[in-house]
Design an enzyme around this catalytic site. Structure first.
Site, mmCIF file in Angstrom:
data_model
loop_
_atom_site.group_PDB
_atom_site.id
_atom_site.type_symbol
_atom_site.label_atom_id
_atom_site.label_comp_id
_atom_site.label_asym_id
_atom_site.label_seq_id
_atom_site.Cartn_x
_atom_site.Cartn_y
_atom_site.Cartn_z
ATOM 1 N N HIS A 79 -3.628 -4.488 1.293
ATOM 2 C CA HIS A 79 -2.507 -5.123 2.871
ATOM 3 C C HIS A 79 -2.490 -7.168 3.306
ATOM 4 O O HIS A 79 -3.532 -7.754 4.345
ATOM 5 C CB HIS A 79 -3.559 -4.586 3.785
ATOM 6 C CG HIS A 79 -3.356 -3.113 3.669
ATOM 7 N ND1 HIS A 79 -2.711 -2.649 4.054
ATOM 8 C CD2 HIS A 79 -3.790 -1.840 3.331
ATOM 9 C CE1 HIS A 79 -2.392 -1.434 3.966
ATOM 10 N NE2 HIS A 79 -3.191 -0.981 4.120
ATOM 11 N N GLU A 105 -0.438 -8.325 5.414
ATOM 12 C CA GLU A 105 -0.449 -8.728 6.697
ATOM 13 C C GLU A 105 -1.449 -8.607 7.545
ATOM 14 O O GLU A 105 -1.395 -8.630 8.544
ATOM 15 C CB GLU A 105 0.751 -7.468 7.258
ATOM 16 C CG GLU A 105 0.055 -6.061 7.293
ATOM 17 C CD GLU A 105 -0.011 -5.170 5.929
ATOM 18 O OE1 GLU A 105 -0.268 -5.786 4.729
ATOM 19 O OE2 GLU A 105 -0.296 -3.922 5.943
ATOM 20 N N CYS A 128 0.828 -1.025 0.075
ATOM 21 C CA CYS A 128 0.159 -0.552 0.352
ATOM 22 C C CYS A 128 0.542 1.213 -0.472
ATOM 23 O O CYS A 128 1.907 1.726 -1.008
ATOM 24 C CB CYS A 128 -0.964 0.231 1.495
ATOM 25 S SG CYS A 128 -2.624 0.766 0.377
HETATM 26 N N1 GLN Z 1 -3.380 6.164 1.088
HETATM 27 C C1 GLN Z 1 -2.292 6.223 1.201
HETATM 28 C C2 GLN Z 1 -1.189 6.754 1.056
HETATM 29 O O1 GLN Z 1 -1.329 7.546 0.075
HETATM 30 C C3 GLN Z 1 -1.864 4.311 1.696
HETATM 31 C C4 GLN Z 1 -3.140 4.028 2.756
HETATM 32 C C5 GLN Z 1 -2.068 2.553 3.359
HETATM 33 O O2 GLN Z 1 -1.510 2.591 2.891
HETATM 34 N N2 GLN Z 1 -3.448 1.260 3.581
HETATM 35 O O3 GLN Z 1 -0.002 6.660 1.732
#
Ligand code: GLN
Length: 197
Positions: free
Chosen positions: A177, A179, A79
């Protein structure tokens, strides 16, 4: 077994440590260059990519991280961590910095308000059954260079077909994610990659 660090400036560090430890890896929270140097591989967790990059600069980790990536340190980014591994970001914050490494363009907060966060099965190369993908204000991969292997695409509404997992050499990234939820098969894929390089 390899020692795998988790960048521990911000984000869901604990969940990654638990997943890796469950696979028998030695783990390390990375906040300083010396800790980074002690790792055989690194995870960049989910969280907030601009905050993580800013803290990495404050902790004098930004350049050491870039150098480690260039020197071949295996890295898994999830992410926000995927955003950090991208060479290019669209819809990023003004002046948003990344570490780079993967020849890809990611769109930050790509899924938009309606489906801002969602969960669903994701088929991934290397796994015989889908993973449960948890997407939280996730990026997608908008474009990849010729050296990038697409590992997964999402099947979700208007986003259907978008790339959500990639690998380029020693670097791997997921929009979702892996994890959370107790399924550590994506971490296992990464550990296999660490052992192979
Ligand atoms: N929207 C977040 C970002 O721009 C990422 C979101 C996340 O890691 N769950 O960093």
């Amino acid at each position: 077994s390899p020692t795998i660090g988790v960048l521990a400036l911000q984000g869901d560090v604990r969940e990654h440590l638990a997943a890796l430890e469950g696979l028998g890896c030695a783990t390390l929270r990375v906040r300083r260059p010396a800790e980074l140097a002690a790792c055989d591989a690194l995870v960049l967790p989910g969280g907030e990519s601009t905050t993580m990059a800013r803290l990495a600069r404050t902790f004098e980790l930004l350049e050491p991280l870039r150098e480690a990536i260039a020197d071949g340190l295996p890295v898994l980014g999830t992410c926000a961590g995927m955003i950090l591994l991208a060479e290019r970001v669209v819809d990023g914050a003004a002046g948003q910095e990344t570490l780079g490494g993967i020849d890809m363009t990611v769109r930050r907060n790509a899924f938009g308000r309606q489906v801002d966060s969602f969960e669903g099965p994701v088929e991934m190369t290397g796994l015989d059954a889908p993973v449960h993908g948890v997407f939280i204000r996730a990026p997608w991969v908008e474009q990849v260079g010729p050296g990038v292997e697409v590992l997964a695409r999402v099947h979700h509404g208007d986003a259907a077909g978008r790339i959500v997992a990639v690998r380029e050499g020693h670097l791997m990234a997921t929009s979702f994610h892996p994890e959370v939820g107790g399924d550590s098969r994506v971490h296992q894929l990464f550990v296999d990659l660490v052992r192979a390089v």
